[in-house]
Design a protein around this motif. Sequence first.
Motif, short mmCIF file in Angstrom:
data_model
loop_
_atom_site.label_atom_id
_atom_site.label_comp_id
_atom_site.label_asym_id
_atom_site.label_seq_id
_atom_site.Cartn_x
_atom_site.Cartn_y
_atom_site.Cartn_z
N MET A 34 26.41 70.24 -1.95
CA MET A 34 26.04 68.94 -1.42
C MET A 34 24.53 68.81 -1.38
O MET A 34 23.82 69.76 -1.04
N GLY A 35 24.05 67.63 -1.71
CA GLY A 35 22.62 67.42 -1.75
C GLY A 35 22.17 66.17 -1.03
O GLY A 35 22.93 65.22 -0.88
N TRP A 36 20.93 66.20 -0.59
CA TRP A 36 20.24 65.02 -0.07
C TRP A 36 19.13 64.64 -1.05
O TRP A 36 18.39 65.50 -1.53
N TYR A 37 19.05 63.36 -1.34
CA TYR A 37 18.02 62.80 -2.20
C TYR A 37 17.36 61.64 -1.47
O TYR A 37 17.91 61.10 -0.50
N ARG A 38 16.19 61.24 -1.94
CA ARG A 38 15.55 60.08 -1.36
C ARG A 38 14.84 59.29 -2.45
O ARG A 38 14.48 59.82 -3.50
N GLN A 39 14.65 58.00 -2.18
CA GLN A 39 13.95 57.14 -3.11
C GLN A 39 13.14 56.11 -2.34
O GLN A 39 13.68 55.39 -1.50
N ALA A 40 11.86 56.06 -2.64
CA ALA A 40 10.96 55.08 -2.06
C ALA A 40 10.72 53.98 -3.08
O ALA A 40 10.85 54.20 -4.29
N PRO A 41 10.36 52.78 -2.63
CA PRO A 41 10.11 51.69 -3.56
C PRO A 41 9.06 52.06 -4.60
O PRO A 41 8.01 52.60 -4.28
N GLY A 42 9.37 51.79 -5.86
CA GLY A 42 8.44 52.07 -6.94
C GLY A 42 8.39 53.52 -7.37
O GLY A 42 7.59 53.86 -8.26
N LYS A 43 9.19 54.37 -6.78
CA LYS A 43 9.20 55.78 -7.13
C LYS A 43 10.58 56.20 -7.62
O LYS A 43 11.58 55.56 -7.32
N GLU A 44 10.60 57.27 -8.37
CA GLU A 44 11.86 57.79 -8.86
C GLU A 44 12.57 58.57 -7.77
O GLU A 44 11.96 59.03 -6.79
N VAL A 92 14.69 55.61 1.34
CA VAL A 92 16.12 55.57 1.57
C VAL A 92 16.69 56.93 1.20
O VAL A 92 16.43 57.43 0.10
N TYR A 93 17.45 57.51 2.09
CA TYR A 93 18.00 58.83 1.89
C TYR A 93 19.48 58.73 1.54
O TYR A 93 20.24 58.01 2.20
N TYR A 94 19.88 59.48 0.52
CA TYR A 94 21.25 59.46 0.02
C TYR A 94 21.83 60.87 0.00
O TYR A 94 21.11 61.83 -0.26
N CYS A 95 23.12 60.98 0.25
CA CYS A 95 23.79 62.25 0.03
C CYS A 95 24.66 62.17 -1.21
O CYS A 95 25.06 61.08 -1.64
N ASN A 96 24.94 63.33 -1.79
CA ASN A 96 25.61 63.40 -3.07
C ASN A 96 26.42 64.68 -3.18
O ASN A 96 25.99 65.73 -2.71
N ALA A 97 27.60 64.56 -3.76
CA ALA A 97 28.35 65.74 -4.16
C ALA A 97 27.81 66.16 -5.51
O ALA A 97 28.01 65.48 -6.52
N VAL A 98 27.09 67.26 -5.53
CA VAL A 98 26.32 67.67 -6.70
C VAL A 98 27.21 67.82 -7.93
O VAL A 98 28.30 68.39 -7.86
N GLY A 99 26.73 67.29 -9.04
CA GLY A 99 27.47 67.35 -10.29
C GLY A 99 28.48 66.24 -10.46
O GLY A 99 29.22 66.24 -11.45
N ASP A 101 29.36 61.78 -9.59
CA ASP A 101 28.78 60.47 -9.34
C ASP A 101 29.14 59.95 -7.96
O ASP A 101 29.13 58.73 -7.73
N ILE A 102 29.44 60.84 -7.05
CA ILE A 102 29.81 60.47 -5.70
C ILE A 102 28.55 60.41 -4.85
O ILE A 102 27.93 61.44 -4.57
N TRP A 103 28.18 59.22 -4.45
CA TRP A 103 26.99 58.96 -3.64
C TRP A 103 27.34 58.09 -2.45
O TRP A 103 28.26 57.27 -2.51
N GLY A 104 26.57 58.25 -1.39
CA GLY A 104 26.66 57.32 -0.28
C GLY A 104 25.82 56.09 -0.53
O GLY A 104 25.14 55.98 -1.56
N GLN A 105 25.84 55.17 0.41
CA GLN A 105 25.08 53.93 0.27
C GLN A 105 23.63 54.07 0.74
O GLN A 105 22.82 53.19 0.47
N GLY A 106 23.32 55.14 1.42
CA GLY A 106 21.96 55.41 1.83
C GLY A 106 21.65 54.97 3.24
O GLY A 106 22.29 54.08 3.79
N THR A 107 20.64 55.60 3.83
CA THR A 107 20.16 55.23 5.15
C THR A 107 18.63 55.23 5.12
O THR A 107 18.02 56.14 4.58
N GLN A 108 18.04 54.20 5.69
CA GLN A 108 16.60 54.02 5.64
C GLN A 108 15.89 54.86 6.69
O GLN A 108 16.26 54.82 7.87
N VAL A 109 14.88 55.60 6.26
CA VAL A 109 14.01 56.34 7.17
C VAL A 109 12.60 55.79 7.00
O VAL A 109 12.07 55.75 5.89
N THR A 110 12.01 55.35 8.10
CA THR A 110 10.65 54.83 8.08
C THR A 110 9.80 55.62 9.06
O THR A 110 10.13 55.69 10.25
#
Length: 113
Positions: A34-44, A92-99, A101-110
């Motif tokens: 299981m993994g946590w990922y994040r994405q900020a506006p304008g960033k990968e 926005v932080y997302y969790c994922n079942a690694v390997g 395409d199962i992702w959550g909808q994300g939760t915003q951290v500011t």
Amino acid sequence: QVQLVESGGGLVQPGGSLTLSCEASGISVSRFHMGWYRQAPGKERERVATIFSGGPTTYGDSVQGRFTITRENAENSVYLQMNSLKPEDTAVYYCNAVGTDIWGQGTQVTVSS
């Protein structure tokens, strides 16, 4: 159905702490890395942390020593404890079942004062 739901995001001051939760249904988190990922506006999208099914963990360089990923199999959930938060952690932080395409909808951290 298979579903991951993140929660726990919000507004926190620099230096503060926050814990994110990822509750799974339809799959068992014990069967996946299981993994946590994040994405900020304008960033990968950036990998933050991974917990392998056997227990070991890995972290991105930017969060090493500040974040901790854990798993509670009985609750079928994965968590991300975030300490010493910095403005650059804002995303926005997302969790994922690694390997998969199962992702959550994300939760915003500011992180802001």
